[in-house]
Design an enzyme around this catalytic site. Structure first.
Site, PDB file in Angstrom:
ATOM      1  CE  LYS A  22      32.195  40.961 -21.338  1.00  0.00           C
ATOM      2  NZ  LYS A  22      31.705  39.966 -22.327  1.00  0.00           N
ATOM      3  NE  ARG A  91      29.602  43.197 -24.275  1.00  0.00           N
ATOM      4  CZ  ARG A  91      30.430  44.172 -23.913  1.00  0.00           C
ATOM      5  NH1 ARG A  91      29.935  45.324 -23.473  1.00  0.00           N
ATOM      6  NH2 ARG A  91      31.727  43.996 -23.965  1.00  0.00           N
ATOM      7  N   GLY A 100      36.790  34.927 -24.381  1.00  0.00           N
ATOM      8  CA  GLY A 100      36.327  34.140 -25.519  1.00  0.00           C
ATOM      9  C   GLY A 100      35.621  32.850 -25.149  1.00  0.00           C
ATOM     10  CG  MET A 102      31.344  32.684 -20.983  1.00  0.00           C
ATOM     11  SD  MET A 102      30.617  31.180 -20.366  1.00  0.00           S
ATOM     12  CE  MET A 102      29.058  31.824 -19.854  1.00  0.00           C
ATOM     13  NE  ARG A 335      39.836  41.984 -19.699  1.00  0.00           N
ATOM     14  CZ  ARG A 335      39.549  41.119 -20.639  1.00  0.00           C
ATOM     15  NH1 ARG A 335      38.578  40.259 -20.471  1.00  0.00           N
ATOM     16  NH2 ARG A 335      40.231  41.116 -21.753  1.00  0.00           N
ATOM     17  CG  HIS A 451      40.855  33.047 -28.832  1.00  0.00           C
ATOM     18  ND1 HIS A 451      41.505  31.832 -28.910  1.00  0.00           N
ATOM     19  CD2 HIS A 451      39.930  32.918 -27.850  1.00  0.00           C
ATOM     20  CE1 HIS A 451      40.965  31.006 -28.034  1.00  0.00           C
ATOM     21  NE2 HIS A 451      40.004  31.642 -27.387  1.00  0.00           N
ATOM     22  CB  SER A 774      60.369  16.217   8.120  1.00  0.00           C
ATOM     23  OG  SER A 774      60.271  16.639   6.789  1.00  0.00           O
ATOM     24  CB  CYS A 842      60.626  17.233   3.256  1.00  0.00           C
ATOM     25  SG  CYS A 842      60.093  15.588   3.705  1.00  0.00           S
ATOM     26  CE1 TYR A 862      61.796  21.573   6.848  1.00  0.00           C
ATOM     27  CE2 TYR A 862      61.966  21.939   9.220  1.00  0.00           C
ATOM     28  CZ  TYR A 862      62.010  21.087   8.128  1.00  0.00           C
ATOM     29  OH  TYR A 862      62.271  19.751   8.301  1.00  0.00           O
TER      30      TYR A 862
HETATM   31  P1  ADP Z   1      34.095  38.889 -24.997  1.00  0.00           P
HETATM   32  O1  ADP Z   1      33.865  38.676 -23.547  1.00  0.00           O
HETATM   33  O2  ADP Z   1      34.331  37.665 -25.767  1.00  0.00           O
HETATM   34  O3  ADP Z   1      35.073  40.000 -25.247  1.00  0.00           O
HETATM   35  P2  ADP Z   1      32.037  40.818 -25.451  1.00  0.00           P
HETATM   36  O4  ADP Z   1      30.712  40.687 -24.776  1.00  0.00           O
HETATM   37  O5  ADP Z   1      32.958  41.794 -24.857  1.00  0.00           O
HETATM   38  O6  ADP Z   1      32.683  39.393 -25.572  1.00  0.00           O
HETATM   39  O7  ADP Z   1      31.681  41.206 -26.948  1.00  0.00           O
HETATM   40  C1  ADP Z   1      32.350  40.810 -28.101  1.00  0.00           C
HETATM   41  C2  ADP Z   1      32.686  42.027 -28.949  1.00  0.00           C
HETATM   42  O8  ADP Z   1      31.525  42.762 -29.301  1.00  0.00           O
HETATM   43  C3  ADP Z   1      33.584  42.983 -28.204  1.00  0.00           C
HETATM   44  O9  ADP Z   1      34.557  43.456 -29.066  1.00  0.00           O
HETATM   45  C4  ADP Z   1      32.671  44.088 -27.806  1.00  0.00           C
HETATM   46  O10 ADP Z   1      33.335  45.328 -27.711  1.00  0.00           O
HETATM   47  C5  ADP Z   1      31.653  44.108 -28.927  1.00  0.00           C
HETATM   48  N1  ADP Z   1      30.377  44.623 -28.422  1.00  0.00           N
HETATM   49  C6  ADP Z   1      29.678  44.138 -27.396  1.00  0.00           C
HETATM   50  N2  ADP Z   1      28.587  44.876 -27.146  1.00  0.00           N
HETATM   51  C7  ADP Z   1      28.595  45.865 -28.047  1.00  0.00           C
HETATM   52  C8  ADP Z   1      27.725  46.983 -28.296  1.00  0.00           C
HETATM   53  N3  ADP Z   1      26.674  47.203 -27.543  1.00  0.00           N
HETATM   54  N4  ADP Z   1      28.040  47.794 -29.310  1.00  0.00           N
HETATM   55  C9  ADP Z   1      29.135  47.553 -30.058  1.00  0.00           C
HETATM   56  N5  ADP Z   1      29.993  46.542 -29.880  1.00  0.00           N
HETATM   57  C10 ADP Z   1      29.726  45.699 -28.876  1.00  0.00           C
HETATM   58 MG    MG Z   2      34.982  41.696 -24.370  1.00  0.00          MG
END
Ligand code: ADP
Ligand code: MG
Ligand code: MG
Length: 891
Positions: A22, A91, A100, A102, A335, A451, A774, A842, A862
């Site tokens: 990220k 984040r 989802g 962490m 990503r 999710h 084999s 095998c 093989y």
């Molecule tokens: P995940 O890895 O679970 O997607 P994120 O770190 O991307 O977690 O964040 C969860 C949500 O919060 C995402 O939808 C993200 O876009 C939103 N978010 C994260 N940082 C900000 C920010 N600085 N301003 C607005 N929304 C944010």
């Molecule tokens: Mg995210």
């Protein structure tokens, strides 16, 4: 200079190891000049120090403060100020995306004072108090360890007291009340006040993200995805932007192409007046991205432009999280996006056609596991059949299983070996064990980026989400359709992740387009075209040949259609079962040589016919026939059952008494290590004489019919060259006899399996008597580890995974360090003493991608695998040639 904190503007995409995926993505977008709220990344290095030593590296606090001051300067705001405060998100973000898994905390910096500043600056009092409420809830749960249910309950109570249905109906006074109650809950449950100091909030949130790396669900996900526990997570601290400021604001997820089918064109979902986490959690239903064109044409056009920039830059499907704050577009994440197997093939070759990537890169991007998944059968179409429920086709495939309504029930069901379908209103990371255990996941709420959908696609699990017609009652263990049909726990369901339909009962299956194409060679569209191109490339690149393990003419023919270049293992034991079992029994019970010869004579023509059929199906290609391997008692009745039956019979038949005596005589404490393989051939010589004669006569018959039979005879479980010499003499003698009788020349190489450590250790000697090796990697793994697979997998493997003794079962993916060493050693010794020695594998590892890459590097000739794995093995054998240097066995 080591630095534990790096401003977005300083990083880049190549720094994913240090900044996490990220952080690297945010840095890269910043570098590209895309609109990213400013921020900084605390490195994975800092996390590793924290997890190892229990405290942050000493330099970190200062660097964080420095970064924060810079951020305040850039935004012209102050964290937690009582006027127009700066708020940040904290984040998580590891090297490999863990959707989802962490924890992320939004709106850090709010307290009893700055909430007023936010209200004044935004002109929206309600928004400010709602943000504070969200912070307390997220922070309380993830940083202070308060059970989230307390907050849910408090909110529900208040709504009940006020007779309100939806969160949106709460007014400022209600939200202020909630904020007070939440603070009280935090104090009561954690024994500590919610910190009013914004910098303390930030420090503790960073620490909580570090610690969440070791949360149970994160560990589980990593184990499944073979991600190393040692990597740690980075933490991104980013200025907040708000999608929940009214109708001109919103948030969404967008893909540069459709991640389900691979079709061109931007794709995604948008939720107006909402914060980012609302979309992913599937709380409210989002609208298709195309709607944004109407809602905010300018932002829509900008977004499409940015998507194009990103795909061109990354040369692959990208996804982004975006937020619109009062008409201004912000990108919050990008990503290279997860995709289905179908999308993977289609996108790779679409990008080749668009001259964005090379053929070589395309081959790197597809894999055998995806190809195998595409071959799975699908439900036969029947327009007349009405589904029980319909939702979004979130992750394709066909699955049949019994309904369960929570994660624990799914795990229990899988433990019993019973396929199940997990039905939830929506899923959360806590449902992960159940999602792993289930064949399919169905949710009643949430879109294609919820999710459930994201995680299921990542795991290749069938998923239908947003089946709104279903009302899910998890506590009551049932779901009810709009029409009143009840699905109870244990009911059989068929889930079609390709069309989004859920049916009651088990539907009939038919072959998939890719499955049909691989068998009949007729391409039917973009997907099969892409598959064909990848296989053509792999076939021309690979050095390893791909054979199949097949025991019947039917399987041999199937394997050949799927591209097998021979049979690496034809087991003869099943030829002794079914209606032939009495003949085998007679042979085992034979009182003297004459009786035994008679029984064997009866088996001979049957066995010969088996071989004729297989040699015909594989005409012109090698067919490696293994002499009988399992212990003979496997062909006799079960000892306990038989003795019980006899005990209950007053005057048992003489045959039964004899049979029991034979069973008792042959009983072994440890049959895996007992009288089997070459030991059997030496103990009951008549048996192999019959088998070799059947092979030789089949060859002669095929030759007479104008065929080109290429039978080879393989001796199992050899540990010493002397064993092989004795058997070889006998085999050669029989071959010569049949050649003389039939007046044909019978060329039949004689080789051995290498499946005992002693065979590998003395491979130079063994090669003196073997035309080929084999590697029987199943038994070689069992005997090298000294454990029997059937016992070990249930008894102690779970513990071994947990303690990282190994990350994958050595029966699934070759233990290259141990068993692999025996293989390379045996190869070297074998080839030194017999330069022309043919070598192959095998065991089941012959169909496993990582093992195939190892066999390629080791220099085998093989691999042989089950017929349906042949296309995947061809693909992987080709892919193995692409990057010998940077091949990674573990991530
Ligand atoms: P995940 O890895 O679970 O997607 P994120 O770190 O991307 O977690 O964040 C969860 C949500 O919060 C995402 O939808 C993200 O876009 C939103 N978010 C994260 N940082 C900000 C920010 N600085 N301003 C607005 N929304 C944010
Ligand atoms: Mg995210
Ligand atoms: Mg074996």
């Amino acid at each position: 200079m080591t630095s534990y904190v790096s401003a977005f503007a300083r990083g880049s995409r190549d720094m994913a190891g240090l900044l996490g995926g990220k952080g690297a993505g945010l840095a890269e977008m910043t570098r590209l000049g895309l609109p990213v709220p400013p921020g900084m990344t605390v490195t994975t290095e800092a996390c590793r120090v924290y997890l190892d030593s229990g405290t942050e590296p000493p330099e970190m606090a200062g660097e964080l403060e420095e970064g924060l001051l810079a951020l305040e300067k850039e935004t012209g705001r102050t964290l937690g100020s009582n006027q127009d405060p700066l708020l940040v998100s904290v984040r998580s973000g590891s090297r490999f995306s863990m959707p989802g898994m962490m924890d992320t905390v939004l709106d850090i910096g709010l307290n009893n004072v700055s909430v007023l500043g936010l209200a004044a600056a935004s002109g929206k009092e309600r928004f400010a108090w709602d943000s504070y409420r969200r912070l307390l809830q997220m922070y309380g749960r993830t940083v202070m360890g308060v059970d989230g249910q307390h907050f849910e309950d408090a909110l529900a109570h208040l709504k009940h007291d006020r007779s309100l249905k939806q969160d949106q109906q709460l007014d400022v006074a209600d939200l202020q009340e909630i904020v007070g109650r939440y603070q009280a809950i935090i104090l009561r449950e954690s024994g500590e006040e919610f910190p009013q100091d914004p910098r303390a909030q930030l420090r503790c949130a960073v620490r909580a993200v570090f610690s969440s790396w070791n949360a149970e669900r994160a560990r589980l996900y990593r184990r499944r995805e073979h991600i190393s526990d040692a990597l740690g997570t980075a933490v991104n601290i980013q200025a907040m932007v708000f999608g929940n400021l009214g109708a001109d604001s919103g948030t969404g997820v967008a893909f540069t192409r459709d991640p389900a089918t691979g079709s061109a064109g931007a794709y995604g979902e948008y939720l107006s007046d909402a914060q980012g986490e609302d979309v992913v959690a599937g709380i409210r239903d989002a609208v298709p991205l195309a709607e944004l064109e109407r809602l905010s044409p300018a932002c829509y056009r900008q977004l499409l432009g940015h998507l194009q920039t990103l795909e061109g830059h990354y040369r692959d499907l990208c996804d982004v999280e975006f937020t619109i704050e009062r008409g201004r577009l912000w990108l919050l994440q990008t990503r290279v996006g997860k995709r289905t197997a179908e999308a993977s093939f289609r996108i790779a070759y679409a990008l080749v056609d668009e001259k964005v990537i090379s053929d070589r890169t395309a081959l790197e991007r597809v894999d055998g596991e995806e190809l195998t998944r595409l071959m799975f059968p699908q439900f036969a179409a029947d327009p007349a059949r009405a589904p029980l429920a319909r939702g979004l086709a979130a992750s394709p495939g066909a699955a049949v299983g019994r309904a369960v309504f929570d994660s624990a029930a799914a795990v229990r069901s899988a433990g019993r070996g019973e396929a199940c379908v997990l039905i939830r209103r929506e899923t959360t990371p806590d449902d992960l064990p159940g999602m792993v255990a289930a064949e399919a996941v169905v949710t009643s709420r949430g879109g294609k980026t919820s999710h459930a959908a994201v995680v299921a696609r990542g795991m290749g699990k069938v998923c239908v989400c947003g089946a709104e017609n279903l009302t899910v009652d998890a506590a009551g263990r049932r779901a009810t359709t709009g029409a009143g049909t009840v699905v109870a726990e244990g009911d059989l369901l068929s889930v079609d992740g390709t069309t989004g339909a859920v049916h009651l009962g088990a539907l009939p299956l038919e072959s998939s387009p890719v499955g049909s194409f691989l068998e009949n060679g007729r391409s039917t569209g973009a997907l099969t075209d892409a598959v064909a191109r990848s296989l053509r490339h792999a076939d021309s690149a690979r050095r390893l040949k791909v054979y199949a393990n097949a025991d019947t003419p039917h399987d041999a023919a199937l394997a050949r259609r799927l591209g097998a270049e021979g049979i690496g293992l034809c087991r003869t034991e099943h030829m002794f079962l079914g209606t032939r079992r009495p003949l085998v029994e007679a042979m085992i019970l034979a009182a003297d040589e004459a009786a035994r010869a008679k029984a064997l004579d009866a088996l001979l023509p049957l066995q010969r016919q088996d071989f004729v059929g297989i040699l015909e199906a594989m005409d012109g290609l090698p067919v490696t026939i293994r002499l009988l391997d399992p212990p003979l008692h496997e062909f006799l009745p079960d000892r306990t059952a038989l003795s019980l039956r006899l005990a209950a019979t007053p005057s048992p038949a003489a045959h039964d008494v004899e049979l029991l005596a034979a069973v008792e005589r042959m009983h072994e404490t440890n049959p895996m290590l007992g009288l089997r393989g070459v030991r059997l051939a030496l103990t009951v010589p008549g048996l192999i004489t019959m088998q070799v004669r059947a092979v030789a006569e089949a060859v002669a018959e095929r030759l007479r019919a104008g065929g080109r039979p290429r039978a080879e005879i393989m001796v199992p479980l050899v540990g010493a060259v002397e064993e092989l010499r004795l058997v070889r003499d006998r085999v050669e003698q029989v071959l010569a006899e049949v050649a003389a009788e039939t007046g044909t020349r019978i060329d039949c190489p004689i080789g051995t399996m290498i499946e005992l450590p002693r065979a590998a250790l003395t491979a130079d000697r063994i090669a003196e008597a073997a035309d080929f090796f084999s590697f029987g990697t199943n038994d070689l793994t069992q005997t090298t580890w000294g454990c029997s697979r059937d016992d070990a997998e249930a008894a102690f493997f779970p513990l071994y995974f947990k303690n990282h003794i190994f990350e994958t079962s050595p029966f699934t993916s070759l233990d290259t360090e141990g068993v692999g060493l025996l293989i390379t050693m045996a190869l070297e010794k074998g080839l030194a003493s017999r330069p022309g020695l043919t070598t192959g594998v095998c065991g089941e590892h012959g169909g496993d991608a990582r093992s195939i890459h190892f066999f390629h590097r080791a220099g085998l000739d093989y691999v042989s695998c089950s017929p349906y794995r042949v296309p995947a093995a061809r693909l992987e054998a080709g892919r193995a040639t692409l990057r010998p240097a940077e091949h990674s066995d573990s991530r």
